[in-house]
Structures are given as C-alpha cells and as structure tokens.
Design a protein around this motif. Structure first.
Motif, mmCIF file in Angstrom:
data_model
loop_
_atom_site.group_PDB
_atom_site.id
_atom_site.type_symbol
_atom_site.label_atom_id
_atom_site.label_comp_id
_atom_site.label_asym_id
_atom_site.label_seq_id
_atom_site.Cartn_x
_atom_site.Cartn_y
_atom_site.Cartn_z
ATOM 1 N N SER A 1 1.043 -1.298 0.090
ATOM 2 C CA SER A 1 0.210 0.000 -0.015
ATOM 3 C C SER A 1 0.783 1.151 -0.142
ATOM 4 C CB SER A 1 -1.134 -0.185 1.071
ATOM 5 O OG SER A 1 -0.232 0.183 2.555
ATOM 6 N N LYS B 1 0.996 3.924 -3.180
ATOM 7 C CA LYS B 1 0.518 5.592 -2.873
ATOM 8 C C LYS B 1 1.952 6.189 -3.514
ATOM 9 C CE LYS B 1 -0.678 7.182 0.993
ATOM 10 N NZ LYS B 1 -1.058 7.475 2.735
ATOM 11 N N GLU C 1 1.687 6.433 -7.235
ATOM 12 C CA GLU C 1 0.515 7.348 -7.688
ATOM 13 C C GLU C 1 0.831 9.010 -7.323
ATOM 14 O OE1 GLU C 1 -2.804 6.149 -5.276
ATOM 15 O OE2 GLU C 1 -3.274 4.483 -6.781
ATOM 16 N N ARG C 2 1.511 9.168 -6.183
ATOM 17 C CA ARG C 2 1.927 10.453 -6.022
ATOM 18 C C ARG C 2 2.938 10.736 -7.034
ATOM 19 N NH1 ARG C 2 1.798 9.143 -0.496
ATOM 20 N NH2 ARG C 2 4.169 8.532 -0.549
ATOM 21 N N ASP D 1 -1.357 13.618 -1.515
ATOM 22 C CA ASP D 1 -2.103 12.588 -1.134
ATOM 23 C C ASP D 1 -3.715 12.925 -1.216
ATOM 24 O OD1 ASP D 1 -0.013 10.822 -0.257
ATOM 25 O OD2 ASP D 1 -0.120 11.347 1.720
ATOM 26 N N LYS E 1 -6.195 10.976 -4.283
ATOM 27 C CA LYS E 1 -7.671 10.439 -4.026
ATOM 28 C C LYS E 1 -8.398 10.921 -5.097
ATOM 29 C CE LYS E 1 -6.524 9.408 0.768
ATOM 30 N NZ LYS E 1 -7.072 9.971 2.182
#
Length: 161
Positions: A83, A87, A90-91, A116, A120
């Motif tokens: 996880s 993250k 994705e960032r 972050d 989302k």
C-alpha cells in the motif's frame, strides 16, 4: 551512465550522513518552531524525491530482469508495504504529469498531505476536469491546510458530478 549513477549514489550517501548528524545534534536540545518547520519541509522534499524515483524505476523496465512487477521489486528491495508503494507511485505519477504541482511541493507551498488528497481525487472519471482545474486546485492547496483543502476538493468533485 556509470558516472551519473556513482554521483547520484554519492549524493544520497551525503544526505544520509547529514540526516544522521542532524538526528545526533537534536538529542537533548530544545527544538524551536523554525527548526521544526525546516525538518517538515525537508521531509516533503525527501518524500517527493522517493516518489519520483519509485515512479521512474517503475517505468524504466530494469526491474524486469529479476522481478515480475515494479511493485514486487520495490517491496522486496526496500521492505515497504504494497500500500505504501502504490501511494508513492501514484504521487510520483501525479508529480510527473503536473509540473506546477511538483514546483509547489518543491517550494514548500504545499505538503505531501496535499498531494495525497489530490491523488485520491484524481480518477479516470474526473481526469478531464482534473486536467482543466489543476492550476486552480494547486493554487488553493497553497493557501489552505490539508483539512481545509479536502473541503475544497470535495466541493470541486461535487461540482464535477
């Protein structure tokens, strides 16, 4: 290429040494507000660098020799959770795609918490709106705490729906 990698690795080792020295220096002393802010800003820079490096590594394919996926390679070599890696990737992708976002983070106008939140809200469903409004979203993030920015993003999403 070898010289570049050697220089990069030397720089990372120098940063590690500086961080270790700072950790030793701050034991037993009182930390003031300015020093606390400086360390928070340093963390933003390091996290941004990690996210960018993970993303570049994921995209370059060098992991294919020994691993089935970039996430597996990163997980096994860094001992980070899946996880956390997702993250970070994705960032990193968001920072690569939107220069102004990376600049705002590098200049410490926003934090990794703001990024972050943007991650989302950056879904395929809203990608056209996101592309159109990213400058305005970053401008708002610069002026707001993450908690306040979440309200702005929620309002933005509701308007996009």
């Amino acid at each position: 290429m070898y010289g570049h990698n050697e220089s990069f690795q030397s720089n990372v080792k120098a940063i590690n040494a500086l961080v270790s020295a700072l950790k030793k220096h701050c034991k037993g002393i009182t930390i003031n507000t300015d020093e606390m802010i400086l360390v928070s800003e340093l963390e933003n820079q390091i996290c941004s660098l990690r996210d960018t490096i993970f993303t570049k590594y994921s995209e370059n394919g060098l992991w294919m020799k020994d691993f089935s996926s970039p996430r597996t390679a990163i997980e096994l070599k860094t001992h980070r959770s899946n996880s956390s890696i997702v993250k970070s990737l994705e960032r990193g992708k968001l920072l690569q795609k939107y220069d102004n976002l990376g600049e705002a983070l590098s200049d410490n106008f926003i934090t990794s918490d703001h990024v972050d939140l943007l991650v989302k809200f950056n879904s395929e469903k809203y990608s056209d709106f996101f592309d159109r409004d990213i400058d305005l979203l970053v401008e708002n993030a610069c002026a707001l705490s993450p908690r306040q920015f979440l309200q702005v993003l929620t309002h933005w999403k509701n308007n996009a729906d």
